[in-house]
Enzyme design. Sequence first.
Site, mmCIF file in Angstrom:
data_model
loop_
_atom_site.group_PDB
_atom_site.id
_atom_site.type_symbol
_atom_site.label_atom_id
_atom_site.label_comp_id
_atom_site.label_asym_id
_atom_site.label_seq_id
_atom_site.Cartn_x
_atom_site.Cartn_y
_atom_site.Cartn_z
ATOM 1 N N HIS A 164 -9.685 0.434 0.849
ATOM 2 C CA HIS A 164 -10.028 -0.434 1.973
ATOM 3 C C HIS A 164 -11.485 -0.257 2.413
ATOM 4 O O HIS A 164 -12.011 0.848 2.415
ATOM 5 C CB HIS A 164 -9.091 -0.182 3.153
ATOM 6 C CG HIS A 164 -9.103 1.234 3.646
ATOM 7 N ND1 HIS A 164 -8.397 2.232 3.025
ATOM 8 C CD2 HIS A 164 -9.716 1.812 4.694
ATOM 9 C CE1 HIS A 164 -8.581 3.360 3.677
ATOM 10 N NE2 HIS A 164 -9.375 3.144 4.693
ATOM 11 N N ASN A 165 -12.096 -1.359 2.748
ATOM 12 C CA ASN A 165 -13.456 -1.403 3.327
ATOM 13 C C ASN A 165 -14.564 -1.132 2.319
ATOM 14 O O ASN A 165 -15.751 -1.160 2.698
ATOM 15 C CB ASN A 165 -13.632 -0.401 4.482
ATOM 16 C CG ASN A 165 -12.663 -0.641 5.612
ATOM 17 O OD1 ASN A 165 -12.127 -1.735 5.743
ATOM 18 N ND2 ASN A 165 -12.409 0.373 6.407
#
Lengths: 363, 363, 363
Positions: free
Chosen positions: A259-260
């Site tokens: 994620h991210n």
Amino acid sequence: MAFTVQEIAAAIDAEAHGNTDLIVERVSEPASAGPDDLALLTNPKFADGLTKGQARVALLWDGADWQAMGLEAAITAKRGRYAMSGLSRMMDPGQQFPEGIHPTALIDETASVAEGVTIAPYAVIGPRACIGAGTVIGPFCHIGADSSIGKNGVLRDHISVGARVTIGDRFWCQPGARIGADGMSFVTPEASGVEKARASLGDQGDVREQAWARIHSLGAVTIGDDVEIGANSCIDYGTVRDTRIGNGCKVDNLVHIAHNVVVGNDCLFAGQVGIAGSTVIGNNVVFGGQCGVTDNTTIGDNVIAGGATKMMSKVPAGQVVLGSPAVKMETNLEMYKALRRLPRLAKQFSDLQKTVSKLGSKT
Amino acid sequence: MAFTVQEIAAAIDAEAHGNTDLIVERVSEPASAGPDDLALLTNPKFADGLTKGQARVALLWDGADWQAMGLEAAITAKRGRYAMSGLSRMMDPGQQFPEGIHPTALIDETASVAEGVTIAPYAVIGPRACIGAGTVIGPFCHIGADSSIGKNGVLRDHISVGARVTIGDRFWCQPGARIGADGMSFVTPEASGVEKARASLGDQGDVREQAWARIHSLGAVTIGDDVEIGANSCIDYGTVRDTRIGNGCKVDNLVHIAHNVVVGNDCLFAGQVGIAGSTVIGNNVVFGGQCGVTDNTTIGDNVIAGGATKMMSKVPAGQVVLGSPAVKMETNLEMYKALRRLPRLAKQFSDLQKTVSKLGSKT
Amino acid sequence: MAFTVQEIAAAIDAEAHGNTDLIVERVSEPASAGPDDLALLTNPKFADGLTKGQARVALLWDGADWQAMGLEAAITAKRGRYAMSGLSRMMDPGQQFPEGIHPTALIDETASVAEGVTIAPYAVIGPRACIGAGTVIGPFCHIGADSSIGKNGVLRDHISVGARVTIGDRFWCQPGARIGADGMSFVTPEASGVEKARASLGDQGDVREQAWARIHSLGAVTIGDDVEIGANSCIDYGTVRDTRIGNGCKVDNLVHIAHNVVVGNDCLFAGQVGIAGSTVIGNNVVFGGQCGVTDNTTIGDNVIAGGATKMMSKVPAGQVVLGSPAVKMETNLEMYKALRRLPRLAKQFSDLQKTVSKLGSKT
């Protein structure tokens, strides 16, 4: 798939020689080539193979003496490996999914499907999803709600595109890829042992049993143009903003992008690479197989990491790194050489201690 | 998804300030927040971002001076990251699979499906399988014969739950997870080279060509309550008894948990972790990405292993370990520092040898 | 699944003792065995377990005193682990997919399906594909155009077999395996930083931004007889010739086998192994979990690599290797021991320097 030598040379911007009307049906290695095959021989080292096969025409390096090799025709290219790109595109028989929209495909009535799209058996297209012109969606693909895929993409089978994912043009996606799984993001009510161990470099302090609370992924995934994702690779949603993969990136099988993560343009990640949460990767970065990158760090432009390199902290732009933890390749080789000699060094040290001890008793 | 500031603060047990009737539609990072977004700003370090965005309300740290930031309202929380858990749950738009049982779902007539269950298009539920109340089964999921899944679970798409698997309540499962693949268990008619090499630490003795005979998996998989399994992760059947995952465990993408493994409660395994057969893991264990654990060993409660740590033998409870092979983190850092200096040490040693040699010739 | 003790002993070529008419319904570990279970007790170390369970019959080691253990009957085998192979095959309840061709299976009219084949719900068989007699194709499998699978195979669910793949008899394939994804093969118009860094051991020279051009996979995958492929493992197409897996190979979960790789017979690869492009692996090779092999190298017959070993170059036949990079196991252990002592050695070295310095000032 049948082309004349002339047609092939023209398509791949190479030079044709000899009987350029000869028809070629497939590409083969020299030793196993049949009489209608184009032998692929871009490295002089393997020229012997030609005599074992039956090829009448070969793709050769620039300046190769094709007549001396007993060939009827030849195609020569300055950079044979690059010529192979165009050649293989021409000769690829592909997966041959049935054209058009298969009657078993389930397409939500609010989805938008452009012209020339193929949707194979048992594919599912969710509400408000958009599929760009000319894109192929293979069997058992699930394209989630509010997601969009650009033009002329090829999605093999069993692919997951989660809700709200945005993908550019000419996307190539191998079977079983997961774009938009939920990020692995959990938090304890109070600071956890991991947080304490990170802060103290190893001491997790008083340990308390705490359950993990889930942080849902509100961000999605944005993927640029000309990206390829390998089989069974996983790209997670961002927590608040999107996880991003830039234009022209090529990702191999079983890769994990958490994620991210933000990946720049034209990066190349080999099989089983893993990139932990919130890390930022520059442009033109190349990771060998099984590389790992820790979370919340930065990898600069043009970094190259050899296979199984574990990047535990920031890597400046342009570095070639190796090892676990990653260091510059020359430092790694130096450390490794010294380590190989260490058992002998330890022995020699022990001898020297004795020598010095004797000297000491003499003086 | 629209809530007032007051509703959000109440739901996540935080404090609301200012115009608490303000309506919020989504969560954003400060710099990219629109006027109807709740800016997420739990670390003062990033406070500058607020001025770049248009947020009128933010989730802030306890005691933050929200008025000085030019906000109309604020929510303050003691531990912002933990508040994010409740907030993200409220604001998650989810996958929006069609509710209820889709007509293309194939549910065996002997299966038991409780109230409020969603079964998405092209899911298959096998004989005697049980699906608990409120659980969502996504597209292309296969729930095997005699398996059971508890209440209020969320299974994304393309998930395999093999026959005889038992899963607790509130199961979250990401796309492509495989629960109940056959264990990798093979045996040769006579002792194999591997058995001999293990016993002798490296000598496989006379090598004989032997084919591998398959040991079928008679055990299944048992998973507790509140477990999350990541995309494309695999959990194998046990050989005789079940492979077990305790309550509250969170497993990331592409993780491999082999046959007979027993995992305690509240463990957290990051991406690409691998745990070999018959190993026992305690409670509250945390593994960074790409960690590996050998077979038939024990990892104690509260062990934390940094990324890419390879646990080749038992790790006692409470240890923070790092490296390949795993040692205590402080030992690893000490060894690594010494290794970095080793090339210089080797050079200095060579100098000292010469010095001693000269001294020796003098005396 | 109910057999007499006599039937079981006969089937697995073991000896039956006592009341051989006793009926057994399943296999259990000694401590959890019920009165109709066959306790599995092939290691005397665990004999205590029997008294905790209710087993009346056990599978024991050769010469075990079954009467002294209070059993009514026993089966004794010379190599208990090997006997478990036959026993587990008899007692495996399997996945219980509905027999025959399911009405939702889509079989191209040009495909060839032999007698006794099971094709489960929502499986898709492409044009000109051939399925051999007795093979089971699970739910959501996609068998590509012009591919062929031999006799008596078992393909679980969600499996991809790409176009033009050839697979032998008795193939076992776990959920989510991808046979025939496109190889990861890209080329830049001019020599890339990677090519330069490899040639120079670390110097990538002047870096130029270049996009990657795709080399399509014209080769396919050929797999021999008696092969097993684990859950979510990926085997890529070859570029020109086929990627090849020999007879009798057993591959665990999440393994990556890249384009052009050639694997001999009877190899065993544990979970998360990765083999890079064009590498050649001999016969009877065993890789522990998370091993990696670089591209374009050779691993000889009977090589054994311990878990997480990274083979960066050629490994000669018969070697037992360990470490990253891989060296002979005894060399690895020696290097590792020396490294553990290195911080102390560095300290002792510093002391010795001082001693010598003092000696020098005396003479």
